[in-house]
Scaffold this active site. Structure first.
Site, mmCIF file in Angstrom:
data_model
loop_
_atom_site.group_PDB
_atom_site.id
_atom_site.type_symbol
_atom_site.label_atom_id
_atom_site.label_comp_id
_atom_site.label_asym_id
_atom_site.label_seq_id
_atom_site.Cartn_x
_atom_site.Cartn_y
_atom_site.Cartn_z
ATOM 1 N N ASP A 326 0.856 -1.187 0.000
ATOM 2 C CA ASP A 326 0.000 0.000 0.000
ATOM 3 C C ASP A 326 0.898 1.246 0.000
ATOM 4 O O ASP A 326 1.884 1.318 0.755
ATOM 5 C CB ASP A 326 -0.904 0.004 1.230
ATOM 6 C CG ASP A 326 -1.915 1.134 1.178
ATOM 7 O OD1 ASP A 326 -2.925 0.961 0.472
ATOM 8 O OD2 ASP A 326 -1.676 2.178 1.831
ATOM 9 N N ASN A 334 -2.466 12.914 -3.479
ATOM 10 C CA ASN A 334 -3.481 13.333 -4.454
ATOM 11 C C ASN A 334 -3.972 14.748 -4.162
ATOM 12 O O ASN A 334 -4.162 15.555 -5.081
ATOM 13 C CB ASN A 334 -4.656 12.349 -4.445
ATOM 14 C CG ASN A 334 -4.498 11.265 -5.501
ATOM 15 O OD1 ASN A 334 -3.754 11.425 -6.457
ATOM 16 N ND2 ASN A 334 -5.202 10.157 -5.313
ATOM 17 N N HIS A 339 -4.821 14.756 -9.043
ATOM 18 C CA HIS A 339 -5.088 13.359 -9.446
ATOM 19 C C HIS A 339 -4.250 12.924 -10.650
ATOM 20 O O HIS A 339 -3.916 11.743 -10.779
ATOM 21 C CB HIS A 339 -6.576 13.184 -9.773
ATOM 22 C CG HIS A 339 -7.454 13.254 -8.556
ATOM 23 N ND1 HIS A 339 -7.578 12.211 -7.659
ATOM 24 C CD2 HIS A 339 -8.242 14.261 -8.079
ATOM 25 C CE1 HIS A 339 -8.410 12.550 -6.684
ATOM 26 N NE2 HIS A 339 -8.830 13.804 -6.921
ATOM 27 N N ASP A 343 -2.058 9.643 -10.616
ATOM 28 C CA ASP A 343 -2.052 8.542 -11.582
ATOM 29 C C ASP A 343 -0.634 8.212 -12.038
ATOM 30 O O ASP A 343 -0.269 7.032 -12.181
ATOM 31 C CB ASP A 343 -2.914 8.895 -12.795
ATOM 32 C CG ASP A 343 -4.402 8.974 -12.464
ATOM 33 O OD1 ASP A 343 -4.789 8.445 -11.408
ATOM 34 O OD2 ASP A 343 -5.170 9.555 -13.270
ATOM 35 N N GLU A 370 -4.795 2.324 -4.198
ATOM 36 C CA GLU A 370 -3.345 2.417 -4.131
ATOM 37 C C GLU A 370 -2.766 1.157 -3.519
ATOM 38 O O GLU A 370 -1.643 1.152 -2.998
ATOM 39 C CB GLU A 370 -2.913 3.635 -3.304
ATOM 40 C CG GLU A 370 -3.282 3.589 -1.826
ATOM 41 C CD GLU A 370 -4.691 4.085 -1.544
ATOM 42 O OE1 GLU A 370 -5.017 4.285 -0.373
ATOM 43 O OE2 GLU A 370 -5.466 4.295 -2.511
#
Length: 468
Positions: A326, A334, A339, A343, A370
């Protein structure tokens, strides 16, 4: 793939019945029919001619008797008047010498005298029958104007002579009619053979040899071309039929070739469409099992592989290690960087995880936002621990800036590890629960570390370990 063209099998050719020999020629049957007709006609003609010959014989005999009357009437009348019996006998005997006369009867009837009958007949004569009979009254004129009846002359024909003459005429009639019939039948047969039979045999021989390869060979007869009779029409019909059949076969072969070409093209198109469909299905299957952002297998693919690997590990007794990774403080990343940058961060971490796995059977998949899952088949506890540490260090080495992380100024990951022990887990969900709990402990311990069961090198048993 072309179709086999239809073939025309001629009589007597391969696969066809042999030609049947005719039981009787048309000329022979025509001759027999002609002879039968001639026989009927001959019988009728013989009957008519016989009746005519009979009547002619009667007329001839009657004429002969009349001639006898004419010749002997004067001399007999004079001999009676002069009572010359010897002359009477001589005249009667002379009349009997004629073949037509069968019986002569002379009655002398003078005044004041009894009737005297002088009669002569042939020995075989049985009566006049159907022969003619003539009766003549004899009279004499001793002086002009003084004619007097002196007797009667009866002449009766010989029926035997009539039949004899009729038999001769009948033989001649029958012979003539039979000869005419035979000559007529022979002439008809000769003309029919030259005008019909020869050409019909030629037509039959031509038709027997007709096949798919020689339909263009026309039928020709050795006769005048200007004759437009029934045989000429038959020849034209045969040639027209052959031409039509040849055109039909050519057209049918062309249609079959076109159909075969269209079918082959259709089969090719079907194959192309099938291949395209299979490729599309493969792409859809790949898309259905692939995460569109990172290109890693998605949760669906991970679930299918995990079940298979778990069953294989339980069946073979080999190890199975599970890493649940994780990204630390990804929400803050973010929120701060946006965002789009988030990504890009996910893509970089995914590529790093995939690059860290060297074996073909190892699987890394994105199983959450994630969160990533790593399956390590046939991997024991120490090897899994070392691989987890290498993965964690590789992500940190990417040096992706993360100012809002509580673990480090760069993007890091926390890893929870679980290893399948014989008899330790009933199903994969229990193994996953162990890895998830280890991940929770790694986060609670400060993140950017690996948590899970590990055996110390010096045999101190299992302990919880975390690496900075």
């Amino acid at each position: 793939m072309a179709l086999a063209p239809h073939t025309l099998t001629a009589p007597g050719a391969q696969g066809g019945p042999p030609p049947v020999a005719p039981r009787g020629s048309l000329g022979g049957r025509l001759v027999l029919a002609t002879l039968a007709f001639c026989m009927v006609f001959t019988l009728a003609a013989v009957a008519v001619l016989t009746l005519s010959a009979w009547k002619s014989g009667l007329a001839t005999m009657d004429a002969e008797l009349a001639q006898v009357e004419q010749i002997y009437s004067g001399t007999l009348s004079k001999a009676i008047w002069e009572l010359d019996r010897e002359a009477l006998q001589a005249h009667v005997q002379s009349a009997m010498r004629l073949p037509s006369v069968g019986r002569v009867e002379l009655k002398v009837m003078l005044a004041n005298s009894a009737v005297v009958v002088v009669e002569r007949a042939r020995q075989e004569w049985d009566g006049p029958g159907r022969a003619p009979t003539r009766r003549l009254v004899l009279s004499y004129e001793p002086y002009p104007g003084g004619r007097e009846k002196v007797g009667e002359l009866l002449l009766q024909g010989d029926e035997g002579v009539l039949w004899q003459r009729l038999r001769g005429a009948l033989v001649a009639i029958v012979a003539t009619q039979l000869l005419q019939s035979l000559m007529l039948a022979g002439l008809i047969m000769l003309m029919f053979n030259r005008m019909v039979t020869v050409h019909v045999q030629r037509i039959a021989s031509h038709l027997a040899g007709v096949g798919p390869g020689n339909l263009g060979a026309t039928l020709e007869l050795q006769r005048s071309h200007h004759r437009q009779d029934e045989l000429g029409q038959l020849v034209e019909g045969v040639n027209h039929l052959q031409g039509s059949l040849a055109n039909h076969l050519q057209q049918q072969q062309r249609y079959e070739q076109e159909l075969a070409s269209h079918r082959d093209r259709l089969a090719q198109l079907v194959d192309e469409r099938t291949a395209a469909l299979q490729a599309a299905n493969a792409r859809l299957e790949s898309l259905a099992r692939t995460d569109p952002l990172t290109g890693l297998p998605n949760r669906r693919h991970f679930d299918e592989v995990k079940a298979n690997e778990f069953r294989r590990a339980r069946r073979s007794g080999l190890g199975l290690a599970l890493l649940v990774c994780d990204i630390d403080c990804f929400k803050g990343y973010n929120d701060h960087y946006g965002h789009a940058m988030g990504d890009q961060c996910l893509i970089a971490v995914a590529h790093t995880l995939r690059a860290s796995l060297a074996r073909a059977g190892d699987l890394v998949a994105r199983i959450g936002g994630e969160e990533f899952g790593v399956l390590l088949p046939g991997t024991h506890r120490e090897a899994a621990w070392l691989l987890a540490q290498r993965v964690r260090a590789a992500v940190a080495a990417c040096a992706i800036e993360h100012r809002h992380s509580l673990a480090a100024p760069v993007v890091t990951i926390s890893i929870g590890m679980a290893v399948l022990e014989p008899g330790s887990a009933e199903d994969f969900e229990a193994l996953f629960q162990q890895a998830d709990q280890a991940l929770y402990r790694a986060k609670a311990a400060g993140r950017n570390q690996v948590a899970g069961p590990i055996q110390a090198r010096h045999g101190q048993g299992e302990e919880e370990a975390a690496a900075p």
